[in-house]
Design a protein around this motif. Structure first.
Motif, short mmCIF file in Angstrom:
data_model
loop_
_atom_site.label_atom_id
_atom_site.label_comp_id
_atom_site.label_asym_id
_atom_site.label_seq_id
_atom_site.Cartn_x
_atom_site.Cartn_y
_atom_site.Cartn_z
N PHE A 261 0.83 -1.19 0.00
CA PHE A 261 0.00 0.00 0.00
C PHE A 261 0.87 1.26 0.00
O PHE A 261 2.10 1.19 0.04
CB PHE A 261 -0.93 -0.01 1.22
N LYS A 262 0.23 2.41 -0.05
CA LYS A 262 0.95 3.68 -0.01
C LYS A 262 1.83 3.75 1.23
O LYS A 262 1.44 3.30 2.31
CB LYS A 262 -0.05 4.84 0.00
N GLY A 263 3.01 4.33 1.04
CA GLY A 263 3.94 4.46 2.15
C GLY A 263 4.75 3.20 2.40
O GLY A 263 5.52 3.15 3.36
N GLY A 264 4.53 2.18 1.56
CA GLY A 264 5.30 0.96 1.71
C GLY A 264 4.72 -0.06 2.67
O GLY A 264 5.33 -1.11 2.91
N ARG A 265 3.55 0.23 3.23
CA ARG A 265 2.94 -0.72 4.16
C ARG A 265 2.58 -2.00 3.41
O ARG A 265 2.01 -1.96 2.32
CB ARG A 265 1.69 -0.11 4.79
N VAL A 266 2.92 -3.12 3.97
CA VAL A 266 2.71 -4.42 3.32
C VAL A 266 1.69 -5.23 4.09
O VAL A 266 1.76 -5.34 5.32
CB VAL A 266 4.04 -5.21 3.22
N GLU A 267 0.72 -5.78 3.35
CA GLU A 267 -0.26 -6.70 3.93
C GLU A 267 -0.04 -8.07 3.30
O GLU A 267 0.04 -8.19 2.08
CB GLU A 267 -1.69 -6.22 3.65
N HIS A 268 0.07 -9.07 4.11
CA HIS A 268 0.30 -10.44 3.62
C HIS A 268 -1.02 -11.19 3.48
O HIS A 268 -1.92 -11.05 4.32
CB HIS A 268 1.23 -11.18 4.58
N PHE A 269 -1.10 -11.99 2.42
CA PHE A 269 -2.31 -12.77 2.15
C PHE A 269 -1.94 -14.19 1.80
O PHE A 269 -0.97 -14.44 1.08
CB PHE A 269 -3.10 -12.15 0.98
N ASP A 270 -2.71 -15.11 2.30
CA ASP A 270 -2.55 -16.51 1.94
C ASP A 270 -3.47 -16.80 0.76
O ASP A 270 -4.67 -16.59 0.85
CB ASP A 270 -2.94 -17.38 3.14
N LEU A 271 -2.92 -17.21 -0.36
CA LEU A 271 -3.70 -17.37 -1.59
C LEU A 271 -3.67 -18.81 -2.08
O LEU A 271 -3.45 -19.08 -3.25
CB LEU A 271 -3.15 -16.45 -2.68
N VAL A 272 -3.81 -19.78 -1.18
CA VAL A 272 -3.75 -21.18 -1.56
C VAL A 272 -5.08 -21.58 -2.19
O VAL A 272 -5.99 -22.07 -1.52
CB VAL A 272 -3.42 -22.07 -0.35
N ALA A 273 -5.22 -21.32 -3.50
CA ALA A 273 -6.46 -21.61 -4.21
C ALA A 273 -6.74 -23.10 -4.30
O ALA A 273 -7.89 -23.51 -4.41
CB ALA A 273 -6.42 -21.00 -5.61
#
Length: 432
Positions: A261-273
């Protein structure tokens, strides 16, 4: 609410009444047409490319009005009509997805014999006087209408062309949603808003985040609608992030992904489809659409807008070849989302445009004056679901005024039963 409704009626009744009388006249002429049209051995083809709302309505209208010696050929890749209005709901609500796929068989059951043919295939090239299909078959045309719509990611559009496979796509998304604890939905247009509210109201225990790149949800509509939707999102417990355009990873083959996101903030997501029940976080993209105009790219390259990829049309909805309506192709029309008509990209606008194209094809056949399409604000009326029980109707008028009317609807299938009836199909068969 009552005052708003009265304002709405007073503003739009002058436009709706003539349209209603026109539809009544159409029904009378369609009844007469059943007994006057005669099937012939080699009729001239009026080809319609695309069987979604614009194309299906145009094909139906032509089948009820073409004179003897002509027939309509509808070329559509899908086995069933896709009632896309319910795709967001059926991406969340389980065991009902089959109801969004309506058989085409009943569409022309009252049309006279020989006036209609449906071809399940994909058009790969338009040439002067003929269409080449993926099967290798070439279909000649006297008149052509391109209603190929737009490409969108699910759940707005699906990849499969057969009902069983399309249902499987929706069930896959249902499974991802059911197995997720935190869900990010990227894109705050109508589809993004609807699926966000549906997830949160059918699964209130989940954390749902709606991410939108602009400062206003539903950016093509007025601020009052944005404020109403924001209030509803707050009421049901959805977190909305505005002015954010995170990097959206290719989720199909990723086991882990992150949004920056803006400012370099990182959100992690598990995407094991492959095993959504193990996923704690999922991303559902609801962003953007691309016109399906490439079908005419080789034949009419200058008829595609370099600005937005839409097919350029005159006010008669005839295709033209560039700036200031250069060369017009008298027998080729375009309508619906793929065409640069100046009207809203809504089902109601597609319905109105189908009437203009039908009238103009008949006018060309009979040597009469053509009609012009003049967009009306009534075509842009939006009905937006806001969870399993709530909706809002919103309209903007040309003079700058707008109308916002919230309501309640406990029918989780929305208007799909009415759509089945419109297509001449029995809703009792919807669960087959």
């Amino acid at each position: 609410m009552a005052v708003e409704m009265l304002r709405f009626i007073a503003k739009y009744l002058p436009a709706i009444l003539p349209f209603a009388f026109s539809l009544l006249s159409e029904r009378i002429h369609a009844f007469i047409h059943r007994f006057t049209y005669k099937s012939v051995s080699a009729p001239k083809n009026v080809v319609v490319l695309g069987g979604s709302f614009a194309g299906a309505w145009l094909a139906l209208r032509l089948a009820e009005s073409l004179p003897t010696g002509y027939k309509v050929v509808l070329v559509e890749k899908n086995s069933h009509f896709n009632y896309v209005f319910n795709f967001p709901r059926y991406s969340v609500l389980q065991h009902r997805e089959q109801r969004a796929f309506i058989p085409y068989d009943g569409l022309m059951k009252k049309a006279p014999k020989g006036v209609f043919e449906r071809v399940q295939d994909v058009a790969v090239e338009v040439r002067d006087g003929e269409i080449e299909l993926a099967s290798g078959v070439c279909v000649p045309y006297e008149y052509l209408a391109v209603a190929t719509g737009v490409r969108q990611s699910g759940p707005a559009k699906l990849l499969a062309s057969e009902k069983s496979e399309a249902c499987a796509e929706l069930r896959t998304l249902q499974g991802k949603i059911q197995g997720a604890k935190r869900i990010a939905i990227v894109g705050g247009g109508p589809v993004g808003v609807e699926i966000t509210a549906d997830i949160k109201t059918f699964y209130p225990e989940k954390t749902v985040i709606l991410i939108h790149s602009r400062s206003q949800l539903l950016s093509n509509f007025g601020k009052r609608l944005h404020e109403h939707v924001m209030g509803k999102m707050n009421d049901i417990g959805v977190e909305v992030l505005l002015g954010e355009r995170p990097n959206l990873p290719q989720v199909e083959n990723s086991e882990a992904a992150e949004l920056v996101f803006k400012g370099g903030r990182v959100e992690h997501f598990d995407l094991v489809a492959r095993d959504p029940l193990q996923g704690k976080e999922k991303i559902i993209p609801c962003t953007g659409q691309t016109p399906n105009s490439s079908i005419i790219e080789n034949f009419l390259p200058t008829a595609i807008s370099p600005k937005n990829g839409q097919i350029l049309v005159k006010s008669t909805l005839q295709v033209h070849s560039g700036p200031k309506c250069g060369t017009a192709f008298e027998n080729i029309f375009s309508l619906g989302d793929v065409a640069e008509t100046g009207g809203p990209k809504m089902g109601s606008a597609a319905f109105v445009q189908s009437g203009i194209v039908e009238k103009n094809i008949l006018a060309l056949i009979h040597g009469k004056e053509l009609s012009e399409y003049k967009p009306m604000s009534v075509e842009g009326i939006l009905k937006l679901t806001l969870g399993k029980d709530n909706y809002v109707v919103y309209a903007q008028h040309e003079d700058g005024s707008d109308f916002l009317m919230p309501g309640k609807d406990s029918n989780v299938d929305l208007a799909v039963a009415k759509a089945w009836k419109t297509f001449g199909a029995d809703f009792k068969d919807s669960d087959v």
